[in-house]
Design an enzyme around this catalytic site. Sequence first.
Site, PDB file in Angstrom:
ATOM      1  N   GLY A   1     -44.019  71.754   8.540  1.00 31.83           N
ATOM      2  CA  GLY A   1     -44.661  70.509   8.946  1.00 31.83           C
ATOM      3  C   GLY A   1     -43.647  69.380   8.988  1.00 31.83           C
TER       4      GLY A   1
ATOM      5  N   GLN B   1     -40.523  60.779   9.296  1.00 35.63           N
ATOM      6  CA  GLN B   1     -39.386  61.509   8.724  1.00 35.63           C
ATOM      7  C   GLN B   1     -38.183  61.532   9.660  1.00 35.63           C
ATOM      8  OE1 GLN B   1     -42.005  65.079   7.568  1.00 35.63           O
ATOM      9  NE2 GLN B   1     -40.379  65.116   6.046  1.00 35.63           N
TER      10      GLN B   1
ATOM     11  N   CYS C   1     -40.534  69.577   0.857  1.00 31.60           N
ATOM     12  CA  CYS C   1     -40.535  68.603   1.952  1.00 31.60           C
ATOM     13  C   CYS C   1     -39.119  68.522   2.520  1.00 31.60           C
ATOM     14  CB  CYS C   1     -40.966  67.237   1.415  1.00 31.60           C
ATOM     15  SG  CYS C   1     -41.025  65.936   2.660  1.00 31.60           S
ATOM     16  N   LEU C   2     -39.010  68.490   3.846  1.00 33.53           N
ATOM     17  CA  LEU C   2     -37.677  68.418   4.468  1.00 33.53           C
ATOM     18  C   LEU C   2     -36.949  67.123   4.080  1.00 33.53           C
ATOM     19  CD1 LEU C   2     -38.367  69.830   8.054  1.00 33.53           C
ATOM     20  CD2 LEU C   2     -37.306  71.018   6.126  1.00 33.53           C
TER      21      LEU C   2
ATOM     22  N   HIS D   1     -50.406  66.971   3.276  1.00 35.06           N
ATOM     23  CA  HIS D   1     -49.025  66.569   2.973  1.00 35.06           C
ATOM     24  C   HIS D   1     -48.479  65.668   4.091  1.00 35.06           C
ATOM     25  CE1 HIS D   1     -44.766  67.567   1.542  1.00 35.06           C
ATOM     26  NE2 HIS D   1     -44.576  67.012   2.723  1.00 35.06           N
ATOM     27  N   GLU D   2     -48.681  66.101   5.339  1.00 33.42           N
ATOM     28  CA  GLU D   2     -48.153  65.322   6.478  1.00 33.42           C
ATOM     29  C   GLU D   2     -48.910  64.002   6.646  1.00 33.42           C
ATOM     30  OE1 GLU D   2     -45.383  66.307   7.498  1.00 33.42           O
ATOM     31  OE2 GLU D   2     -45.553  68.279   6.582  1.00 33.42           O
TER      32      GLU D   2
ATOM     33  N   HIS E   1     -47.514  61.314   4.603  1.00 31.83           N
ATOM     34  CA  HIS E   1     -46.284  60.710   5.129  1.00 31.83           C
ATOM     35  C   HIS E   1     -46.590  59.471   5.989  1.00 31.83           C
ATOM     36  CE1 HIS E   1     -42.857  63.144   3.966  1.00 31.83           C
ATOM     37  NE2 HIS E   1     -43.467  64.272   4.295  1.00 31.83           N
TER      38      HIS E   1
END
Length: 176
Positions: free
Chosen positions: A44, A49, A95-96, A137-138, A141
Amino acid sequence: MIADVLIYGSRILRQHSEEVVNNNKLEELINTLFETLGKKGGIGLAAPQIGELKRIFVMDTSPLDDEKVEKFKRVVINPVILATSIETVKYSEGCLSIPDIWEEVERPKEIEVRYLDESFKTVKRKLTGTEARIFQHEFDHLAGILFIDKIHPLRKVMIAGKLKSLAQKAKKHHQR
Ligand code: CO
């Protein structure tokens, strides 16, 4: 195009994103999100991000080698969470933007959502399992919330050093 993923410490990751309007730049943004996500091997990625404060994220479960998880690729624009289940589940998240840290996060098991897909069509669905997890989660963000904000306070203390060094490294690279 593959974009740089902002790392913990970036102020952009803590800001609120704006509603997306349908224009000719949208397709390019969607492609960049999918290509960057694919390159990094994540499941994701949200627009903030990569430095775009817009309410859009993509999901792609193809890197997961769990047969029980449905394979899907989705674009989610201007999402709203309409309802959440009382029942919660714990799951280890990464998370990236926070590389090499994995922590258990407790979230509602099921959610009811509304969003626009890539053709700007309204979609209303009930999500569960992996998709509900990635979606939440996304979604966070887009409000400047990171999964480490939702972990057990003791775990947060345990990883404080790692987070600090991530933020210092990001600063050294003059990240926005
Ligand atoms: Co993330």
